[in-house]
Scaffold this motif. Structure first.
Motif, PDB file in Angstrom:
ATOM      1  N   LEU A   8       0.882  -1.166   0.000  1.00 22.33           N
ATOM      2  CA  LEU A   8       0.000   0.000   0.000  1.00 22.33           C
ATOM      3  C   LEU A   8       0.918   1.215   0.000  1.00 22.33           C
ATOM      4  O   LEU A   8       1.760   1.354   0.894  1.00 22.33           O
ATOM      5  CB  LEU A   8      -0.895   0.020   1.239  1.00 22.33           C
ATOM      6  CG  LEU A   8      -1.722   1.286   1.454  1.00 22.33           C
ATOM      7  CD1 LEU A   8      -2.757   1.461   0.359  1.00 22.33           C
ATOM      8  CD2 LEU A   8      -2.394   1.255   2.814  1.00 22.33           C
ATOM      9  N   ASP A  10       1.201   5.242   0.192  1.00 25.19           N
ATOM     10  CA  ASP A  10       0.605   6.543   0.490  1.00 25.19           C
ATOM     11  C   ASP A  10       1.457   7.581  -0.219  1.00 25.19           C
ATOM     12  O   ASP A  10       2.684   7.612  -0.029  1.00 25.19           O
ATOM     13  CB  ASP A  10       0.628   6.822   1.999  1.00 25.19           C
ATOM     14  CG  ASP A  10      -0.254   5.875   2.787  1.00 25.19           C
ATOM     15  OD1 ASP A  10      -1.415   5.678   2.391  1.00 25.19           O
ATOM     16  OD2 ASP A  10       0.222   5.327   3.792  1.00 25.19           O
ATOM     17  N   TRP A  11       0.824   8.424  -1.056  1.00 26.62           N
ATOM     18  CA  TRP A  11       1.583   9.397  -1.828  1.00 26.62           C
ATOM     19  C   TRP A  11       0.750  10.635  -2.107  1.00 26.62           C
ATOM     20  O   TRP A  11      -0.452  10.657  -1.868  1.00 26.62           O
ATOM     21  CB  TRP A  11       2.117   8.772  -3.108  1.00 26.62           C
ATOM     22  CG  TRP A  11       1.078   8.227  -4.061  1.00 26.62           C
ATOM     23  CD1 TRP A  11       0.311   7.109  -3.890  1.00 26.62           C
ATOM     24  CD2 TRP A  11       0.692   8.787  -5.299  1.00 26.62           C
ATOM     25  NE1 TRP A  11      -0.517   6.932  -4.963  1.00 26.62           N
ATOM     26  CE2 TRP A  11      -0.297   7.942  -5.853  1.00 26.62           C
ATOM     27  CE3 TRP A  11       1.101   9.889  -6.019  1.00 26.62           C
ATOM     28  CZ2 TRP A  11      -0.897   8.202  -7.079  1.00 26.62           C
ATOM     29  CZ3 TRP A  11       0.506  10.143  -7.244  1.00 26.62           C
ATOM     30  CH2 TRP A  11      -0.476   9.301  -7.760  1.00 26.62           C
ATOM     31  N   THR A  30      -4.061  13.696  -1.575  1.00 30.13           N
ATOM     32  CA  THR A  30      -3.467  12.559  -0.882  1.00 30.13           C
ATOM     33  C   THR A  30      -4.054  11.291  -1.478  1.00 30.13           C
ATOM     34  O   THR A  30      -5.271  11.157  -1.590  1.00 30.13           O
ATOM     35  CB  THR A  30      -3.763  12.629   0.629  1.00 30.13           C
ATOM     36  OG1 THR A  30      -3.230  13.852   1.132  1.00 30.13           O
ATOM     37  CG2 THR A  30      -3.139  11.474   1.362  1.00 30.13           C
ATOM     38  N   CYS A  31      -3.193  10.365  -1.893  1.00 31.36           N
ATOM     39  CA  CYS A  31      -3.619   9.148  -2.584  1.00 31.36           C
ATOM     40  C   CYS A  31      -3.126   7.899  -1.853  1.00 31.36           C
ATOM     41  O   CYS A  31      -2.134   7.943  -1.130  1.00 31.36           O
ATOM     42  CB  CYS A  31      -3.040   9.115  -4.001  1.00 31.36           C
ATOM     43  SG  CYS A  31      -3.417  10.564  -4.987  1.00 31.36           S
ATOM     44  N   GLN A  32      -3.819   6.799  -2.092  1.00 28.95           N
ATOM     45  CA  GLN A  32      -3.375   5.481  -1.657  1.00 28.95           C
ATOM     46  C   GLN A  32      -3.543   4.540  -2.834  1.00 28.95           C
ATOM     47  O   GLN A  32      -4.596   4.505  -3.466  1.00 28.95           O
ATOM     48  CB  GLN A  32      -4.197   4.961  -0.484  1.00 28.95           C
ATOM     49  CG  GLN A  32      -3.942   5.695   0.811  1.00 28.95           C
ATOM     50  CD  GLN A  32      -4.655   5.031   1.961  1.00 28.95           C
ATOM     51  OE1 GLN A  32      -5.839   4.747   1.885  1.00 28.95           O
ATOM     52  NE2 GLN A  32      -3.915   4.789   3.028  1.00 28.95           N
ATOM     53  N   THR A  33      -2.491   3.780  -3.134  1.00 32.01           N
ATOM     54  CA  THR A  33      -2.520   2.841  -4.243  1.00 32.01           C
ATOM     55  C   THR A  33      -2.002   1.499  -3.755  1.00 32.01           C
ATOM     56  O   THR A  33      -0.994   1.438  -3.055  1.00 32.01           O
ATOM     57  CB  THR A  33      -1.649   3.358  -5.410  1.00 32.01           C
ATOM     58  OG1 THR A  33      -2.129   4.651  -5.801  1.00 32.01           O
ATOM     59  CG2 THR A  33      -1.720   2.423  -6.600  1.00 32.01           C
ATOM     60  N   VAL A  34      -2.708   0.422  -4.134  1.00 29.12           N
ATOM     61  CA  VAL A  34      -2.312  -0.938  -3.771  1.00 29.12           C
ATOM     62  C   VAL A  34      -1.821  -1.651  -5.022  1.00 29.12           C
ATOM     63  O   VAL A  34      -2.414  -1.531  -6.091  1.00 29.12           O
ATOM     64  CB  VAL A  34      -3.503  -1.723  -3.170  1.00 29.12           C
ATOM     65  CG1 VAL A  34      -3.134  -3.175  -2.929  1.00 29.12           C
ATOM     66  CG2 VAL A  34      -3.969  -1.075  -1.881  1.00 29.12           C
TER      67      VAL A  34
END
Length: 77
Positions: A8, A10-11, A30-34
């Protein structure tokens, strides 16, 4: 962190509001990418959303500059 780990990320990304406005939105997104880590170095991390049983097959790749990354957490797969 090992290659092909499920993570995961956070960026922070730049924001764009594609319409006429009288307001200024001076807030980054603010983003979250899996995804699975395919490559990582000092400049960037590349993750993929879908991978095949063949380790060289993948789709949905995204490269995130390390300057935008706040945290990378390894997930249990």
């Amino acid at each position: 962190m090992k290659r092909k780990a499920l993570v995961l990320v956070d960026w922070v990304d730049s924001g764009s509001y594609g319409k006429w406005s009288t307001e200024i939105h001076n807030i980054p997104i603010t983003c979250q990418t899996v995804g699975w880590v395919m490559a990582k170095n000092k400049k960037a991390v590349t993750i993929v959303a879908t991978r095949g049983k063949n380790p060289t097959q993948h789709t949905g790749d995204m490269t995130i500059p390390m300057g935008a990354v706040k945290r990378i957490r390894e997930l249990k797969s």
